[in-house]
Design an enzyme around this catalytic site. Structure first.
Site, PDB file in Angstrom:
ATOM      1  N   ARG A 246       0.815  -1.217   0.000  1.00  0.00           N
ATOM      2  CA  ARG A 246       0.000   0.000   0.000  1.00  0.00           C
ATOM      3  C   ARG A 246       0.851   1.271   0.000  1.00  0.00           C
ATOM      4  O   ARG A 246       0.500   2.240  -0.677  1.00  0.00           O
ATOM      5  CB  ARG A 246      -0.991  -0.032   1.170  1.00  0.00           C
ATOM      6  CG  ARG A 246      -2.200  -0.886   0.832  1.00  0.00           C
ATOM      7  CD  ARG A 246      -3.167  -1.097   1.970  1.00  0.00           C
ATOM      8  NE  ARG A 246      -4.366  -1.791   1.485  1.00  0.00           N
ATOM      9  CZ  ARG A 246      -5.200  -2.484   2.240  1.00  0.00           C
ATOM     10  NH1 ARG A 246      -4.976  -2.588   3.540  1.00  0.00           N
ATOM     11  NH2 ARG A 246      -6.256  -3.069   1.717  1.00  0.00           N
ATOM     12  N   GLN A 282      -1.767  36.546  -5.600  1.00  0.00           N
ATOM     13  CA  GLN A 282      -1.721  35.867  -4.316  1.00  0.00           C
ATOM     14  C   GLN A 282      -2.679  34.686  -4.250  1.00  0.00           C
ATOM     15  O   GLN A 282      -2.355  33.646  -3.654  1.00  0.00           O
ATOM     16  CB  GLN A 282      -2.039  36.854  -3.184  1.00  0.00           C
ATOM     17  CG  GLN A 282      -1.780  36.279  -1.796  1.00  0.00           C
ATOM     18  CD  GLN A 282      -2.077  37.277  -0.704  1.00  0.00           C
ATOM     19  OE1 GLN A 282      -3.211  37.703  -0.542  1.00  0.00           O
ATOM     20  NE2 GLN A 282      -1.048  37.659   0.038  1.00  0.00           N
ATOM     21  N   LEU A 342      -4.025  25.805 -14.783  1.00  0.00           N
ATOM     22  CA  LEU A 342      -3.809  25.949 -16.217  1.00  0.00           C
ATOM     23  C   LEU A 342      -5.057  26.430 -16.950  1.00  0.00           C
ATOM     24  O   LEU A 342      -4.992  26.766 -18.142  1.00  0.00           O
ATOM     25  CB  LEU A 342      -3.332  24.632 -16.829  1.00  0.00           C
ATOM     26  CG  LEU A 342      -1.818  24.414 -16.846  1.00  0.00           C
ATOM     27  CD1 LEU A 342      -1.254  24.271 -15.441  1.00  0.00           C
ATOM     28  CD2 LEU A 342      -1.443  23.198 -17.685  1.00  0.00           C
ATOM     29  N   GLU A 367      -5.901  -1.555  -4.706  1.00  0.00           N
ATOM     30  CA  GLU A 367      -5.261  -2.024  -3.462  1.00  0.00           C
ATOM     31  C   GLU A 367      -6.077  -1.614  -2.225  1.00  0.00           C
ATOM     32  O   GLU A 367      -5.521  -1.297  -1.175  1.00  0.00           O
ATOM     33  CB  GLU A 367      -3.816  -1.546  -3.364  1.00  0.00           C
ATOM     34  CG  GLU A 367      -2.926  -2.313  -4.321  1.00  0.00           C
ATOM     35  CD  GLU A 367      -1.508  -2.477  -3.838  1.00  0.00           C
ATOM     36  OE1 GLU A 367      -1.290  -2.621  -2.625  1.00  0.00           O
ATOM     37  OE2 GLU A 367      -0.618  -2.480  -4.692  1.00  0.00           O
TER      38      GLU A 367
END
Length: 383
Positions: A246, A282, A342, A367
């Site tokens: 894991r 910011q 983006l 998993e």
């Protein structure tokens, strides 16, 4: 300040390994990543490069022809490959998943047979899940019965990563239906064994370059000495395996997130709006800071979990589940934010972040889903 204070610092060997894998990934794997995804084809370039460099299964001990690297090193390899191509990172990741049951429980003869083959470049897959036995893996229906000195397997396994490309398959099958989980055994099946077949590829949201298929056992005959450990111990071996593997999925998730963060930072520095780079705003700086903070926190948790597993510490369930769960949640969050940074460009295939976002999703599922991880953690806390 003491420059020799090395507590909680990666060794020089681990850092050198990272540099080597990153250089290989940038040169030999990254140029094909978009094409591998677009064409949903197996990344043969990555496989060949990883095998040539010995990075396809660094955890195989030296006595079987491997590199003998520790579990933290294995995570670093997976992380650095996933940074440029998640599909390719499943080559070392699944070689670990498939082989660790043999390392944990296999006979010396079986280790020599299978692990030596993997060290030479063969792949190995892991076959636990079935259509009606996913999170409830103990409800599996695949059967194995004795026939003289051999075992005969019948049944179907699903969601098998790299099926069709692997030479070996670690398979869990019921040998005593009356004992439920204690009636499950583990076996090593070779792709050339009679009665073994591979199904068509699944059409997936992400990791398109890593084939996922069903595998079928129709009177599949294997030699008796290919059982992994004692009869009836397969499910225990499977659970012990997950404690070790894991964190590797956590490493894959960290690599995907780091790759997306790297792209987002570079784009933010270059993209100009309102007369200046968007990196100067910011609001966007806070997004990048949060993304990087999450990636680093996940990385440290993965490294701690891998290190504890390497030492063979008891009660690994919590830390291994926490590493996988947190890192995969971070990967989904960070890749989603990278697409946002983006903007419209992030939503196109001209940039890799949309692929990374699609690839990240599976780390929350395989998993053990993250809901199952939280169950494991809660049980450990309340035990």
């Amino acid at each position: 300040m003491n420059a020799d204070f090395d507590t909680y610092r990666l060794s020089d060997e681990h850092e050198a390994l990272r540099e080597a894998v990153r250089a290989l990934a940038e040169k030999e794997i990254a140029p094909f990543a978009a094409e591998v995804d677009e064409q949903a084809r197996y990344p043969v370039e990555a496989r060949d490069a990883l095998v040539k460099a010995g990075f396809h299964a660094v955890h195989i001990p030296e006595e079987y022809g491997g590199e003998g690297a520790d579990e933290l090193a294995a995570c670093i390899v997976i992380e650095e490959v996933a940074r440029v191509c998640a599909s390719s990172s499943l080559i070392p990741a699944v070689n670990g998943l498939g082989s660790i049951p043999i390392l944990l429980s296999g006979s010396e003869e079986l280790k020599q047979l299978v692990l030596s083959d993997i060290a030479r470049g063969a792949g190995i897959s892991y076959a636990l899940s079935e259509r009606e036995a996913g999170s409830d893996a103990a409800s599996m229906r695949t059967r194995a019965r004795r026939d003289g000195d051999d075992w005969i397997l019948d049944g179907t396994k699903c969601w098998i990563t790299n099926a069709g490309e692997s030479t070996w398959y670690t398979v869990m099958a019921v040998t005593d239906p009356e004992k439920r989980a204690n009636g499950i055994s583990a076996f090593a099946v070779h792709r050339d064994d009679p009665g073994f077949e591979v199904g068509p590829k699944e059409r997936k949201l992400g990791i398109a370059g890593s084939p996922t298929r069903e595998i079928y056992f129709q009177g599949c005959r294997i030699p008796g000495d290919r059982i992994i450990g004692a009869e009836g111990t397969g499910f225990k071996t499977a659970l012990r395996t997950l404690d070790h593997t894991r964190p590797t999925i956590g490493a894959q998730a960290v690599g995907i997130a780091q790759g997306a963060l790297d792209v987002a930072i570079a784009y933010a520095k270059d993209r100009r709006q309102f007369g200046k780079a968007i990196a100067e705003f910011q609001g966007l700086q806070f997004m990048l800071a949060d993304m990087a903070m999450k990636v680093e926190a996940a990385r440290q948790l993965v490294y701690v979990a891998a290190s504890r597993a390497e030492r063979g510490e008891p009660n690994l369930g919590f830390i291994s589940s926490a590493a996988k769960c947190m890192a995969s949640d971070v990967a989904m969050s960070v890749t989603t934010d990278a697409v946002q940074v983006l903007g419209g460009a992030g939503y196109t295939r001209d940039f890799p972040v949309e692929r990374m976002m699609r690839d990240a999703k599976i780390t929350q599922i395989y998993e053990g889903t993250n809901q199952v991880q939280r169950m494991v953690m809660a049980r450990a806390l309340l035990k």
